[in-house]
Design a protein around this motif. Structure first.
Motif, PDB file in Angstrom:
ATOM      1  N   PRO A  98       0.827  -1.211   0.000  1.00 25.46           N
ATOM      2  CA  PRO A  98       0.000   0.000   0.000  1.00 25.46           C
ATOM      3  C   PRO A  98       0.862   1.261   0.000  1.00 25.46           C
ATOM      4  O   PRO A  98       1.906   1.317   0.650  1.00 25.46           O
ATOM      5  N   LEU A  99       0.403   2.277  -0.733  1.00 25.29           N
ATOM      6  CA  LEU A  99       1.097   3.561  -0.792  1.00 25.29           C
ATOM      7  C   LEU A  99       0.297   4.617  -0.047  1.00 25.29           C
ATOM      8  O   LEU A  99      -0.932   4.641  -0.096  1.00 25.29           O
ATOM      9  N   ASN A 100       0.995   5.508   0.635  1.00 29.07           N
ATOM     10  CA  ASN A 100       0.340   6.605   1.344  1.00 29.07           C
ATOM     11  C   ASN A 100       0.228   7.857   0.479  1.00 29.07           C
ATOM     12  O   ASN A 100      -0.434   8.819   0.863  1.00 29.07           O
ATOM     13  N   GLU A 101       0.871   7.842  -0.688  1.00 23.29           N
ATOM     14  CA  GLU A 101       0.827   9.002  -1.571  1.00 23.29           C
ATOM     15  C   GLU A 101      -0.554   9.135  -2.222  1.00 23.29           C
ATOM     16  O   GLU A 101      -1.334   8.183  -2.259  1.00 23.29           O
ATOM     17  N   SER A 102      -0.825  10.323  -2.743  1.00 28.43           N
ATOM     18  CA  SER A 102      -2.103  10.571  -3.410  1.00 28.43           C
ATOM     19  C   SER A 102      -2.077  10.140  -4.872  1.00 28.43           C
ATOM     20  O   SER A 102      -3.124  10.111  -5.528  1.00 28.43           O
ATOM     21  N   ALA A 103      -0.887   9.839  -5.405  1.00 23.21           N
ATOM     22  CA  ALA A 103      -0.767   9.403  -6.795  1.00 23.21           C
ATOM     23  C   ALA A 103       0.423   8.460  -6.927  1.00 23.21           C
ATOM     24  O   ALA A 103       1.352   8.481  -6.103  1.00 23.21           O
ATOM     25  N   PHE A 104       0.385   7.631  -7.972  1.00 25.04           N
ATOM     26  CA  PHE A 104       1.483   6.712  -8.222  1.00 25.04           C
ATOM     27  C   PHE A 104       2.677   7.457  -8.817  1.00 25.04           C
ATOM     28  O   PHE A 104       2.502   8.471  -9.511  1.00 25.04           O
ATOM     29  N   PRO A 105       3.891   6.952  -8.590  1.00 23.39           N
ATOM     30  CA  PRO A 105       5.057   7.504  -9.301  1.00 23.39           C
ATOM     31  C   PRO A 105       4.913   7.256 -10.803  1.00 23.39           C
ATOM     32  O   PRO A 105       4.199   6.337 -11.223  1.00 23.39           O
ATOM     33  N   PRO A 106       5.580   8.056 -11.635  1.00 17.76           N
ATOM     34  CA  PRO A 106       5.508   7.827 -13.085  1.00 17.76           C
ATOM     35  C   PRO A 106       6.034   6.449 -13.464  1.00 17.76           C
ATOM     36  O   PRO A 106       6.975   5.937 -12.840  1.00 17.76           O
ATOM     37  N   ILE A 107       5.441   5.860 -14.477  1.00 14.43           N
ATOM     38  CA  ILE A 107       5.902   4.573 -14.985  1.00 14.43           C
ATOM     39  C   ILE A 107       7.144   4.800 -15.842  1.00 14.43           C
ATOM     40  O   ILE A 107       7.150   5.683 -16.711  1.00 14.43           O
ATOM     41  N   PRO A 108       8.217   4.029 -15.618  1.00 15.05           N
ATOM     42  CA  PRO A 108       9.434   4.215 -16.427  1.00 15.05           C
ATOM     43  C   PRO A 108       9.150   4.012 -17.916  1.00 15.05           C
ATOM     44  O   PRO A 108       8.360   3.165 -18.292  1.00 15.05           O
ATOM     45  N   GLN A 109       9.815   4.770 -18.718  1.00 15.39           N
ATOM     46  CA  GLN A 109       9.643   4.698 -20.166  1.00 15.39           C
ATOM     47  C   GLN A 109      10.963   4.319 -20.838  1.00 15.39           C
ATOM     48  O   GLN A 109      12.029   4.583 -20.303  1.00 15.39           O
ATOM     49  N   PRO A 110      10.918   3.694 -22.036  1.00 19.43           N
ATOM     50  CA  PRO A 110       9.709   3.312 -22.779  1.00 19.43           C
ATOM     51  C   PRO A 110       9.197   1.938 -22.348  1.00 19.43           C
ATOM     52  O   PRO A 110       9.994   1.059 -21.997  1.00 19.43           O
ATOM     53  N   GLN A 111       7.896   1.740 -22.335  1.00 25.10           N
ATOM     54  CA  GLN A 111       7.303   0.463 -21.978  1.00 25.10           C
ATOM     55  C   GLN A 111       7.069  -0.372 -23.248  1.00 25.10           C
ATOM     56  O   GLN A 111       6.802   0.174 -24.327  1.00 25.10           O
ATOM     57  N   PRO A 112       7.189  -1.695 -23.154  1.00 27.38           N
ATOM     58  CA  PRO A 112       6.964  -2.543 -24.320  1.00 27.38           C
ATOM     59  C   PRO A 112       5.504  -2.492 -24.750  1.00 27.38           C
ATOM     60  O   PRO A 112       4.602  -2.321 -23.936  1.00 27.38           O
ATOM     61  N   ILE A 113       5.283  -2.647 -26.043  1.00 22.99           N
ATOM     62  CA  ILE A 113       3.922  -2.679 -26.590  1.00 22.99           C
ATOM     63  C   ILE A 113       3.501  -4.132 -26.749  1.00 22.99           C
ATOM     64  O   ILE A 113       4.175  -4.923 -27.387  1.00 22.99           O
ATOM     65  N   ARG A 114       2.374  -4.465 -26.164  1.00 24.04           N
ATOM     66  CA  ARG A 114       1.883  -5.840 -26.232  1.00 24.04           C
ATOM     67  C   ARG A 114       0.649  -5.899 -27.127  1.00 24.04           C
ATOM     68  O   ARG A 114      -0.176  -4.984 -27.111  1.00 24.04           O
TER      69      ARG A 114
END
Length: 207
Positions: A191-207
């Motif tokens: 569980p996270l106490n923050e109000s938002a998730f950290p950014p997702i690292p880029q680039p992400q693979p395309i499925r």
């Protein structure tokens, strides 16, 4: 069905707001409608209606009774919030456990929660109020530098989903909020106490 049942109460409130010569029975009617909602277990709607009643007709006998009832209704609302939050945590725990078992067997997390059914879950859980949980898998290190003794530096492109976000937006389906509208954020089972998730690292693979 909930909206249909609440329609008479809304009509009474609109009538009170739009008429200059109001029926003296209207406060009592509003109180009775709110009381019925509370008996049906719809404490949030009952609380909202009684607050409207006490604000518009503060001197009426119905408003005085509503003020006394609001103390009990508040207790019911708080208990309902606690029960539903417990149900949310239990449902999200089932999802995270299923994700762990999936990754243990397949070396990565699934693209969607639907892939957990039926081997890991009988069905995809929902919040107690019928809203879906939001799930997003991702690669934590899409590009990884490789150490080489000679020659130019090399990079490795990772494509396996080794991280995920799991989110419950609460009853309002909006970010933020309190009570049953509060968000629950989980990253890789924690569980996270923050109000938002950290950014997702880029680039992400395309499925």
């Amino acid at each position: 069905m909930r909206h249909r049942r609440f329609a008479p109460a809304l009509a009474l409130l609109l009538l009170a707001a739009g008429c200059s010569s109001e029926d003296p029975r209207l406060p009592a009617n509003l109180y009775e409608e709110a009381r019925k909602l509370n008996v049906e277990g719809r404490s949030l709607e009952a609380r909202a209606m009684m607050n409207q009643l006490t604000a518009r007709y503060p001197e009426s006998e119905a408003a005085q009774q509503a003020k006394r009832d609001l103390y009990l209704i508040e207790a019911f609302v708080n208990r309902d919030i606690a029960d539903r939050q417990k149900q949310v945590r239990a449902a999200m725990k089932r999802i995270t456990d299923a994700l762990i078992r999936y990754r243990t067997k397949r070396s990565e997390y699934p693209l969607t929660m639907g892939e957990l059914v039926p081997e890991y879950l009988d069905q995809v859980p929902e919040a107690p109020w019928g809203h879906p949980f939001l799930y997003r898998p991702f690669v934590t290190r899409p590009i990884e530098d490789l150490q080489v003794k000679r020659g130019p530096a090399r990079q490795k492109f990772n494509t396996k989903f080794d991280g995920y976000y799991l989110l419950c937006l609460g009853t309002d389906l909006q970010p933020g909020g309190e009570g049953m509208a509060a968000d629950v954020l989980i990253k890789d089972g924690v569980p996270l106490n923050e109000s938002a998730f950290p950014p997702i690292p880029q680039p992400q693979p395309i499925r």
